[in-house]
Design an enzyme around this catalytic site. Structure first.
Site, PDB file in Angstrom:
ATOM      1  N   LYS A 159       0.970  -1.075   0.051  1.00 49.10           N
ATOM      2  CA  LYS A 159      -0.045   0.001  -0.002  1.00 49.10           C
ATOM      3  C   LYS A 159       0.894   1.145   0.020  1.00 49.10           C
ATOM      4  O   LYS A 159       1.773   1.518   0.968  1.00 49.10           O
ATOM      5  CB  LYS A 159      -0.842   0.028   1.129  1.00 49.10           C
ATOM      6  CG  LYS A 159      -1.801   1.064   1.212  1.00 49.10           C
ATOM      7  CD  LYS A 159      -3.060   1.009   2.241  1.00 49.10           C
ATOM      8  CE  LYS A 159      -2.542   1.607   3.549  1.00 49.10           C
ATOM      9  NZ  LYS A 159      -3.372   1.578   4.702  1.00 49.10           N
ATOM     10  N   ASP A 210      -3.388   5.037  -0.809  1.00 46.98           N
ATOM     11  CA  ASP A 210      -4.139   5.450   0.313  1.00 46.98           C
ATOM     12  C   ASP A 210      -3.781   6.929   0.467  1.00 46.98           C
ATOM     13  O   ASP A 210      -2.731   7.417   0.404  1.00 46.98           O
ATOM     14  CB  ASP A 210      -3.768   5.094   1.647  1.00 46.98           C
ATOM     15  CG  ASP A 210      -4.537   5.440   2.857  1.00 46.98           C
ATOM     16  OD1 ASP A 210      -5.414   6.068   2.634  1.00 46.98           O
ATOM     17  OD2 ASP A 210      -4.100   5.085   3.945  1.00 46.98           O
ATOM     18  N   GLU A 234      -7.658   4.270  -1.183  1.00 47.88           N
ATOM     19  CA  GLU A 234      -8.426   4.478  -0.034  1.00 47.88           C
ATOM     20  C   GLU A 234      -8.558   5.779   0.063  1.00 47.88           C
ATOM     21  O   GLU A 234      -7.781   6.714  -0.181  1.00 47.88           O
ATOM     22  CB  GLU A 234      -7.625   4.288   1.121  1.00 47.88           C
ATOM     23  CG  GLU A 234      -7.513   2.619   1.376  1.00 47.88           C
ATOM     24  CD  GLU A 234      -6.546   2.176   2.629  1.00 47.88           C
ATOM     25  OE1 GLU A 234      -6.751   2.973   3.667  1.00 47.88           O
ATOM     26  OE2 GLU A 234      -5.816   1.198   2.664  1.00 47.88           O
ATOM     27  N   ASP A 291     -11.735   3.968   4.670  1.00 48.86           N
ATOM     28  CA  ASP A 291     -10.958   3.930   5.582  1.00 48.86           C
ATOM     29  C   ASP A 291     -11.388   5.027   6.760  1.00 48.86           C
ATOM     30  O   ASP A 291     -12.083   4.812   7.610  1.00 48.86           O
ATOM     31  CB  ASP A 291      -9.516   3.894   5.422  1.00 48.86           C
ATOM     32  CG  ASP A 291      -8.483   4.112   6.302  1.00 48.86           C
ATOM     33  OD1 ASP A 291      -9.039   3.817   7.798  1.00 48.86           O
ATOM     34  OD2 ASP A 291      -7.403   4.066   6.166  1.00 48.86           O
ATOM     35  N   LYS A 334      -9.707  -0.277  11.100  1.00 49.38           N
ATOM     36  CA  LYS A 334      -8.652  -0.199  12.119  1.00 49.38           C
ATOM     37  C   LYS A 334      -9.555  -0.329  13.624  1.00 49.38           C
ATOM     38  O   LYS A 334     -10.213   0.268  13.923  1.00 49.38           O
ATOM     39  CB  LYS A 334      -8.093   1.132  12.444  1.00 49.38           C
ATOM     40  CG  LYS A 334      -7.168   1.495  10.977  1.00 49.38           C
ATOM     41  CD  LYS A 334      -6.628   2.510  11.459  1.00 49.38           C
ATOM     42  CE  LYS A 334      -5.587   3.062  10.243  1.00 49.38           C
ATOM     43  NZ  LYS A 334      -6.542   3.400   8.820  1.00 49.38           N
TER      44      LYS A 334
END
Length: 1368
Positions: free
Chosen positions: A824, A856, A882, A905, A933
Site C-alpha cells: 500500500k 491511500d 483508499e 477508511d 482499524k
C-alpha cells in the site's frame, strides 16, 4: 295521569305500521344490551331495520354496498371493542355474502349479531324475487338461529325482545360467536301507515321504566373465598408444581386483563415464555429497571432457534402450559410433537377442542385471569432449569443476529418491514396483521423493547413492568378475504391509531374495503402497509415451489398481476404513498403527518428476492444458534443463575512508550518524535486467568493520551467485580449490551481505542480461562485436519511515497523481494497529484503485475485532484485506492469518473456505534473494500460488524493497524484469521467457490524499534506460500503467555485511591462535621470541589473524580444535612440548625479555606449547581470557575416562589411522616427523571439515596434550601466575574432552556471578554447527566479545566508583563 302502559303506547304510537314497531323494538333492545354499532347494507326488505338503527340516538351506523366487506368490518369492530356489532342486510344473496365472515367469526369465537331481512313464508319457494331459503343459512357456523315470524300485532312485542336477549346470550357465552336472527317482513316496506293494535305492547311497562334489557341472564359460579380449589384443578396445580422443565406458551389474547394475568403467570412460574405475535406481549415494551425482580425469560426467537438440529435435540419439556388460542409458528408446534409425551395444559374459556397435534393432556376451561389467580395462590417455588438459561442465551444471540442481518441489507425487504413496523408501535397505536406472509414475518422478525420509558409515569404509579401492544388478525379460518375491512372495524373498536399490514393479494381481495376506509366514521387515522410482491409470495417459500414449473406457479399459485394500487386508491379518494427504500418506509411510519388522514403505503417487493432474503436469514439464524450452543456446551465452568458468567477480580493499566524506527505515515511532516505511546490493560478473572488488551489512541481531535487515561480510570473503577457473559465472543451486539447493562455507560461514549483495549482484554481473558485462543473463542469451531481454513494471514506492506519515483520504486521492489504479496503506497503527500501518479506508475513497473498495489490518499485531495490521479494510474491495475477525496459524498462519483475501485477508511471513523445505516449508502459496487482499524472504529465488535457487512455485499474486509505494539498486532492477526475463516465458511455455505485471501494492513510492525512484549511477533515469510504472513499459532502463544518488556513501561495504575475523612466547620452556634471524599495529588495544583444534588451524597461523584484525578485534585462532600455529614449545636437546648443557601455556602467557603489557600473550581449538580452558582457570584475571590450541571439561578416571580415554598414544605412533611423510602417513590416518579429511569442501574441509584444518617435534616434542608426561599440570582448573572460552564443533558428540555437563558444573561456582562462562559450539551442523557453519561461529563470537565487554567496562566502572564513595563 297516564299509566306506564299508556306511556309505552305513546312511545310507539307514532310508528306507522307494525313492521316499524318490531324493527324499533329490536334496535332498542340491542342498544340496551350494549350493542350500539350497526353495519348496514342497503336493501329494500331491510329498510325498517335500517331506518330504526339510523334514527336511534345511541347508535353509530356504517353503510357499505358490499355485504362481505361489511361483515368483516363488524368482526374487526368486535375484536377492537370486545363487543358485538350488529349487521343488517336485505334478503337473498346479500345474506349469503356474509358467510366468509360468519365462518371467520365462528372459528375465532367473535360474537356478532346478524339481522337478515327475508320474504314472508307465502313468498318462499314460489319463485319470488330475491327469495332464497334463509332458514339455518349458516348451519353450524352460528351459535344460535331463530326465524322470527313476520311482524304482527297478534304476537306480543316482548317475544321479539326475549328473542334478541337469548340470541345475545348465545353470542357472548363461553363458546361465543355469531348468532343469526332471520327477520321476514311483509309490505309495506316503507313508512306507509296501516292499522295495528296496541295490545301487542302489553307487559312492557317495567321495560319502558328503565334502560335494562327485557331478559337478563345470570351464571352462578362456585367461588372459594379461602382460595381452596376443586379437586380437578388441584391435579393440574400438582402437575405444575412438580415441573422441572416447564414452558409457557402465550397464544392470541384480546383483553387487557387477560394479558396482565398472563404476565403475572409468567412472573410466578419463571419458565421460558414463548409469546405468539397475537398475544399482545410479543411486541412488548419492557421498562428494564423494574425487572430486576421480575424476569421471565421471553424467548421471542424460539422459531428461529428451532432451525438448528442441535437446538431441537436439546429441547425437552415435562410440562407445557398454553394460555390463549392457537400459535402461529409451525416449527414450535412441530418441536412440541417431537418432545411428546409430556403434560400439556391448555387454558381457554371456550369448551371447544383446539388440539390439532393431539397433545393436550389437561384441558382447563377457564379464562386466563381465573387460572392465573389459582396458580398465584398456590405459590410455587422458583425452579429454573439449565434449559431456561440456554434458551435465554440463544434468544439473545439470535435477536442480535437478526437485527444485524435485517439492518445490513441495503435494500428494503419484507422482514425489514416487520422489524421496523414493530418499533413504530406505541401504547397509543395498535396493529392489525394480515394472513399469509405478514403475520409470519412479524412473528419471526418483529422486535420487542426492553428499555422503554414513554409509559414510565403510568408504571411508576401502578408498578406495571410491561406495556403490551394491542395486536390482532383474522386467524379463525386464516383467510385472506376481508382483511382491510376488518382492520378498519378494529380501528373503530379499539379507538387507537391502527397500523395494518397486508399482502397485495389480500388487499386486492378486499378493495371494496376502501369504500369503508373512505367513510372514516368514529375512528382515528389508519396507516395500511401493502407489501406488493406482485403475487402470492408465500408459495415461493413452500415445498411446492421446488417441484413445480415456474409458469404453473405464476399462473395458478402466485396469481401474478400488474394492478396499480395507486390507481385504486385514487379511484376511492384515499391518500397513497409509495416506498421503495428503508428511509422512505421510516418516514412513512415515524415522521408524524400533520394531516389527520388515512394512508395506503405501498411497499415494493419481489417474490424471488423475498425468498432469498428469508433463506439467508434462516441460515444466519441457524448459525447463530449453533454458535451460541457451542459456547454453552464447550464451557466446563458452572452456570451462575443459569447464565455462564465470569467475574473480574482485578484490573490495572500500564502506560508504555516504545521507540519507532521512522515517523508514522499518519503523522504530519512536522512530527519529529519517533515513538508510540499507549496503555496495556491487564484484566484478571476470579480463577487467576489474565487477559491483556492494548489501548493505543491516535492523537486527534477525538482522542488524546490524557483524556484516554481519564476514561481508563473510570473503567478501572467500574470493572472491579464486574461480571460478563460467555456470549461476548459472538460479537453481535453482546459487548455493547454488556457495557450498558453491567457498567452503566453507553458504548458510544467510550473512546474507540479504550473500547478496543477493553474488548481485547476481556476476550483474551476468556481465552486463557478456557485454555484456548482468541481465534478459537471467536470462531467457535473445531479445526479439522486438511481444512482450507487459513492459520495465517497475508500482510500488506506499507510504503511512504517520500523521495523520487525511482527511490520509492526501489523500496517497493525490495519489499517484494522480502516476500510481501501486496503493497500500500501512501499518496497525497506531494504538491500535485500528477507527481503521485508518476510514483505509482514507476512502482508498478518495478514490482511487476503479480504484486497487488493499493493506494491511500487519506482524504487529502479535492475531487479534481483525485480524478487527475485516477485517470493517470488506470493502467496500474490498482486493487483499490483508499479515501481519494476530501468530501465523502464524492467517493462514488470518483469511481464513476475514473473507474478506479475505492476503499473506505477514514469514512468508517465517523460512524456512530452502529454504522450499518451509514454503510448502506456505500453498497455501490465501486466501493470494493473497507479498511478497518479496530482501535479507531471502536473494537472488535464494531470491526466484525463492518466486516460482516462487507462480506454480505461482496467487498473485502481489510484489518489494519494504527502502529500498535506487538500485543495489539497479535490480536489483530487472530482477528483477521477469524474473518478469513468466516469468509470461507460463508462462501462454502453459499456455494460461491474459493474465496481469495486478503492481505491485511498489519505492515506497521516494521516501524517498531522496540516492543511492549518480550515475545517474538509471529510475522515472517511462510515456507509454504513464500509470502510474509502473520501466523495464528505464534499470535495465540504470545497472548496466552504475555511477557511484558518493563523497559518501555512508564508507570502502572491499579486505580486512584479515595481518602475519606471529616472536616469541622463552625457557623452561627453550630459545628458541621462534613464528610469529605478526596482523590488525587495533594500537592499544590488545581482543586475541584464537587457538590451533589438533593438526596445524593459525595459518593456519586467518585467515578467522575477518578476520571479527572490526573488533571486536578478532586474533592466531593456530603452537603450539610446529607449523607454522613452531621451537625451539633453549641447550645445546651439543642436548637435545630438552618440549611439556608447563605449558611450552606458559608460552610462550604470555610471548608475550602481549610483544604487549599488558593482558588477552586466548583462543580455542582441540580441543588449543588444552585449552590455552586451562588458561590461563584458571591465568593469570586475563592472560586476560579463553576460548572453548573442541570442547575438554575432560582425563581424570580414572587407568586411562583410562594407556591414552590409551600410545595417543598409539603414534601418535607411527607418525608418525615412516611419515611424516606416512600418519599423516593414519589420523588422519582416525576417527569424530570424520565431519562434516568431508563438507566440499567436505576434501582441501585435510588437505593443509594437511602444512605442518610439523619432524615430529619434532609427534610429540613429540602424546606430551607427550597428554590422558593433561596435568593434569586437572575439579576446577578450579568455581573458574573467567574468562568462558568453550563452543562445540561440532551433530553432535559427544561434545563436546556434555563441554560440558554442564563447564557444570554451572562453574555451581557462587561467582564465577558475576560471570562469563559460556555454551554455544553451532554448527549444521551437527561437531567442526571453525571450518572447517565459520566464519560462525556469527564471530557467536558477536562476541557473546561484546561481552558480555565490556560486563561488563568495568560492573565497571570499579562499582569506580570504590565507590572514589568510599569517598573521600566
Amino acid at each position: 295521569m297516564l299509566n306506564q302502559e299508556d306511556e309505552v303506547r305513546n312511545f310507539l304510537k307514532d310508528e306507522a305500521n307494525i313492521n316499524a314497531v318490531w324493527a324499533s323494538a329490536i334496535i332498542e333492545e340491542c342498544t340496551r344490551l350494549g350493542l350500539t354499532y350497526f353495519c348496514v347494507a342497503p336493501g329494500s326488505r331491510s329498510s325498517h331495520l335500517a331506518i330504526a338503527a339510523a334514527n336511534h340516538p345511541l347508535t353509530t351506523c356504517l353503510a357499505c354496498y358490499d355485504e362481505r366487506s361489511l361483515a368483516f368490518h363488524a368482526i374487526g369492530y368486535a375484536k377492537g371493542s370486545l363487543k358485538p356489532a350488529v349487521i343488517i342486510t336485505s334478503s337473498g344473496t346479500a345474506v349469503s355474502n356474509l358467510l366468509p365472515a360468519v365462518v371467520e367469526a365462528s372459528e375465532d369465537f367473535i360474537p356478532l349479531l346478524l339481522l337478515t331481512a327475508d320474504r314472508p313464508p307465502e313468498l318462499q319457494g314460489v319463485g319470488a324475487n330475491q327469495a332464497i331459503n334463509q332458514i339455518n343459512h349458516f348451519g353450524s357456523f352460528v351459535r344460535f338461529f331463530f326465524n322470527l315470524p313476520p311482524p304482527t300485532d297478534l304476537i306480543p312485542v316482548r317475544m321479539v325482545l326475549t328473542t334478541v336477549d337469548s340470541a345475545l346470550h348465545w353470542a357472548t357465552g363461553s363458546a361465543c360467536g355469531p348468532v343469526h336472527l332471520n327477520c321476514p317482513f311483509r309490505d309495506p316496506l316503507d313508512g306507509s301507515p296501516t292499522n295495528w293494535s296496541s295490545d301487542c305492547l302489553k307487559g312492557l311497562d317495567m321495560w319502558m321504566s328503565n334502560a335494562e334489557p327485557f331478559t337478563k341472564y345470570f351464571q352462578l359460579q362456585s367461588l372459594k373465598s379461602n382460595g381452596v380449589t376443586s379437586g380437578q384443578i388441584t391435579e393440574v396445580l400438582q402437575v405444575i408444581k412438580e415441573a422441572k422443565k416447564g414452558l409457557l406458551l402465550i397464544g392470541a389474547i384480546h383483553s387487557e386483563d387477560e394479558i396482565w394475568a398472563a404476565l403475572l403467570l409468567a412472573k410466578e412460574l419463571m419458565w421460558p415464555v414463548v409469546a405468539d405475535v397475537l398475544s399482545g406481549v410479543r411486541l412488548r415494551k419492557l421498562f428494564k429497571p423494574f425487572l430486576e425482580n421480575w424476569t421471565p425469560a421471553f424467548v421471542d426467537h424460539f422459531d428461529h432457534a428451532l432451525l438448528s438440529d442441535s437446538v431441537r435435540n436439546l429441547i425437552e419439556f415435562d410440562v407445557v402450559i398454553q394460555v390463549g388460542s392457537r400459535i402461529t409458528s409451525k416449527r414450535v408446534s412441530q418441536v412440541l410433537e417431537k418432545c411428546f409425551p409430556f403434560a400439556y395444559i391448555l387454558v381457554d374459556k371456550h369448551p371447544c377442542r383446539h388440539d390439532p397435534s393431539h397433545l393436550v393432556t389437561h384441558r382447563v376451561q377457564s379464562n386466563i385471569v381465573q387460572f392465573a389467580d389459582c396458580v398465584l395462590k398456590s405459590r410455587f417455588p422458583w425452579r429454573r432449569s439449565k434449559l431456561h438459561g440456554h434458551l435465554q442465551a440463544l434468544d439473545g444471540a439470535i435477536a442480535r443476529e437478526m437485527s444485524f442481518q435485517i439492518s445490513a441489507e441495503s435494500s428494503l425487504t419484507e422482514p425489514y418491514v416487520a422489524h421496523t413496523l414493530s418499533k413504530a408501535l406505541t401504547s397509543k397505536s395498535a396493529l392489525f396483521i394480515g394472513n399469509s406472509m405478514p403475520i409470519r414475518d412479524v412473528d419471526m422478525y418483529g422486535c420487542s423493547s426492553e428499555n422503554y420509558s414513554d409509559l414510565v409515569d403510568l408504571m411508576m404509579s401502578a408498578e406495571l413492568p410491561c406495556q403490551w401492544i394491542q395486536v390482532t388478525g383474522n386467524r379463525g379460518a386464516s383467510g385472506i378475504d376481508g382483511l382491510l375491512s376488518s382492520a378498519t372495524g378494529f380501528a373503530v373498536g379499539c379507538k387507537k391509531r391502527v397500523v395494518c399490514v397486508v399482502g397485495d393479494i389480500s388487499f386486492l381481495h378486499d378493495t371494496n374495503g376502501l369504500a369503508i376506509l373512505k367513510q372514516r366514521i368514529a375512528r382515528k387515522p389508519m396507516t395500511i402497509l401493502v407489501i406488493n410482491n406482485r403475487g402470492g409470495g408465500i408459495f415461493r417459500l413452500l415445498p411446492i415451489a421446488k417441484r413445480t414449473e415456474p409458469s404453473v406457479l405464476n399462473q395458478y399459485f402466485y396469481t401474478s398481476h400488474d394492478i396499480s394500487i395507486e390507481n385504486l386508491c385514487l379511484a376511492h379518494g384515499v391518500r397513497y404513498v409509495h416506498v421503495g427504500t428503508k428511509s422512505e418506509l421510516e418516514d412513512a411510519l415515524f415522521v408524524p403527518s400533520f394531516e389527520e388522514m388515512d394512508c395506503i403505503v405501498e411497499v415494493e417487493s419481489s417474490i424471488n428476492a423475498n425468498a432469498i432474503v428469508h433463506s439467508t436469514l434462516e441460515r444466519f439464524a441457524r448459525q447463530a444458534a449453533e454458535n451460541s450452543l457451542g459456547i454453552i456446551s464447550a464451557s466446563s465452568h458452572p452456570m451462575i443463575g443459569n447464565v455462564l458468567l465470569c467475574h473480574v477480580s482485578g484490573i490495572q493499566y500500564s502506560q508504555y512508550r516504545v521507540k519507532l524506527c521512522d515517523r508514522p505515515t499518519i503523522c504530519s511532516d512536522e512530527f519529529s518524535q519517533f515513538h508510540r505511546e499507549g496503555f496495556i490493560l491487564s484484566l484478571t478473572l476470579e480463577d487467576g486467568s489474565i487477559g491483556y488488551g492494548e489501548v493505543a489512541p491516535l492523537d486527534s481531535n477525538v482522542e488524546n493520551l490524557i483524556d484516554v487515561e481519564g476514561q481508563l480510570q473510570l473503567v478501572l473503577h467500574l470493572m472491579n467485580g464486574a461480571k460478563f457473559s460467555y456470549m461476548l465472543p459472538l460479537l453481535n451486539g453482546s459487548i455493547s449490551s454488556w457495557i450498558w447493562s453491567e457498567l452503566g455507560i453507553t458504548a458510544s461514549s467510550i473512546f474507540p481505542s479504550v473500547r478496543c483495549g477493553l474488548e481485547m482484554a476481556l476476550l483474551n481473558a476468556m481465552a486463557v480461562r478456557h485454555d484456548s485462543s482468541l481465534l478459537r473463542i471467536l470462531h467457535n469451531q473445531k479445526e479439522e485436519n486438511g481444512s482450507a481454513q487459513p492459520h495465517s494471514v497475508q500482510i500488506c506492506a506499507l510504503l511512504d511515497s517520500e523521495g523520487t519515483p525511482l527511490e520509492v520504486a526501489y523500496i517497493a521492489r525490495k519489499l517484494v523481494e522480502e516476500g510481501f504479496s501486496a503493497i500500500k503506497l501512501k499518496v497525497g503527500r506531494r504538491v500535485d497529484s500528477v507527481q503521485d501518479a508518476l510514483v505509482m506508475q514507476e512502482v508498478r513497473r518495478a514490482v511487476g503485475d503479480q504484486t497487488e498495489l493499493r493506494a491511500d490518499a487519506n482524504c487529502r485531495w479535492t475531487f479534481e485532484e483525485a480524478t487527475k490521479f485516477g485517470l493517470l494510474v488506470k493502467s496500474c491495475n490498482l486493487k483499490y485506492i483508499e479515501e481519494p477525496v476530501q468530501n465523502k459524498d464524492d467517493l462514488i462519483r470518483f469511481h464513476e469518473e475514473t473507474g478506479l475501485p475505492v476503499a473506505l477508511d477514514e469514512t468508517l471513523d465517523d460512524f456512530e456505534e452502529c454504522p450499518l445505516r451509514m454503510l448502506t449508502k456505500y453498497a455501490h459496487p465501486g466501493i470494493v473494500a473497507v479498511v478497518i482499524k479496530p482501535s479507531v472504529v471502536g473494537g472488535f465488535e464494531n470491526a466484525a460488524l463492518i466486516a460482516r457487512w462487507a462480506q454480505q455485499h461482496g467487498k473485502m474486509a481489510v484489518i489494519s493497524a494504527a502502529y500498535e505494539s506487538g500485543l495489539g498486532l497479535s490480536a489483530y492477526i487472530l482477528f483477521a484469521s477469524y474473518l478469513e475463516m468466516e469468509n470461507v465458511k460463508a462462501s462454502t455455505e453459499q456455494n460461491q467457490g474459493t474465496t481469495p485471501f486478503v492481505a491485511h494492513g498489519l505492515g506497521t510492525y516494521r516501524w517498531l524499534s522496540e516492543d511492549v512484549m518480550m515475545n517474538t511477533l509471529g510475522i515472517f515469510r511462510s515456507s509454504y506460500s513464500g509470502f510474509i504472513e502473520g501466523f495464528s499459532t505464534d499470535a495465540s502463544k504470545n497472548l496466552r503467555d504475555v511477557k511484558i518488556n518493563n523497559d518501555v513501561i512508564v508507570r502502572t495504575s491499579k486505580g486512584v485511591p479515595v481518602r475519606r475523612y471529616e472536616l469541622r466547620v463552625d457557623i452561627e452556634g453550630f459545628s458541621h462535621f462534613i464528610r469529605v471524599h478526596d482523590i488525587g495529588d495533594i500537592a499544590e495544583g488545581s482543586v475541584v470541589l464537587f457538590l451533589h444534588g438533593f438526596l445524593g451524597t459525595g459518593e456519586e461523584w467518585i467515578s467522575i473524580m477518578k476520571g479527572i484525578s490526573g488533571y486536578a485534585r478532586c474533592i466531593s462532600v456530603d452537603i450539610p444535612g446529607h449523607g454522613r455529614s452531621r451537625v451539633q449545636s453549641h447550645a445546651s437546648e439543642g436548637l435545630a440548625p438552618t440549611f439556608s443557601m447563605e449558611m450552606t455556602a458559608e460552610a462550604l467557603y470555610k471548608l475550602i479555606e481549610q483544604i487549599t489557600p488558593g482558588k477552586v473550581t466548583i462543580v455542582g449538580y441540580s441543588m449543588g449547581a444552585r449552590i455552586a452558582l451562588y458561590m461563584a457570584l458571591r465568593f469570586s475571590n475563592k472560586i476560579e470557575g463553576a460548572v453548573v450541571v442541570s442547575g438554575s439561578p432560582g425563581l424570580k416571580d414572587p407568586v411562583v416562589r410562594k407556591v414552590r415554598r409551600a410545595t417543598d414544605d409539603s414534601k418535607a412533611r411527607l418525608m418525615v411522616e412516611h419515611g424516606l423510602e416512600i418519599f423516593l417513590k414519589s420523588w422519582y416518579s416525576g417527569g424530570l427523571w424520565k431519562s434516568l429511569r431508563r438507566h440499567p442501574h436505576f434501582r441501585k441509584i435510588v437505593a443509594s439515596r437511602l444512605l442518610h444518617d439523619d432524615v430529619i435534616s434532609v427534610a429540613k434542608l429540602l424546606s430551607d434550601l427550597s428554590s422558593g426561599r433561596q435568593p434569586s440570582l437572575w439579576d446577578e448573572l450579568k455581573d458574573c466575574d467567574t468562568n462558568i460552564s453550563l452543562v445540561f443533558g440532551e433530553n432535559d428540555v427544561k434545563f436546556k432552556q434555563i441554560a440558554t437563558k442564563m447564557y444570554r444573561e451572562m453574555s451581557k456582562s462587561k467582564k465577558r471578554e475576560n471570562n469563559i462562559i460556555e454551554m455544553v450539551e451532554i448527549p444521551e442523557a437527561g437531567h442526571a447527566v453525571h450518572l447517565e453519561n459520566p464519560l462525556r461529563v469527564i471530557l467536558a470537565l477536562r476541557k473546561f479545566l484546561t481552558r480555565v487554567h490556560k486563561s488563568y496562566t495568560e492573565t497571570e502572564l499579562s499582569e506580570k508583563l504590565l507590572l514589568a513595563l510599569e517598573e521600566m
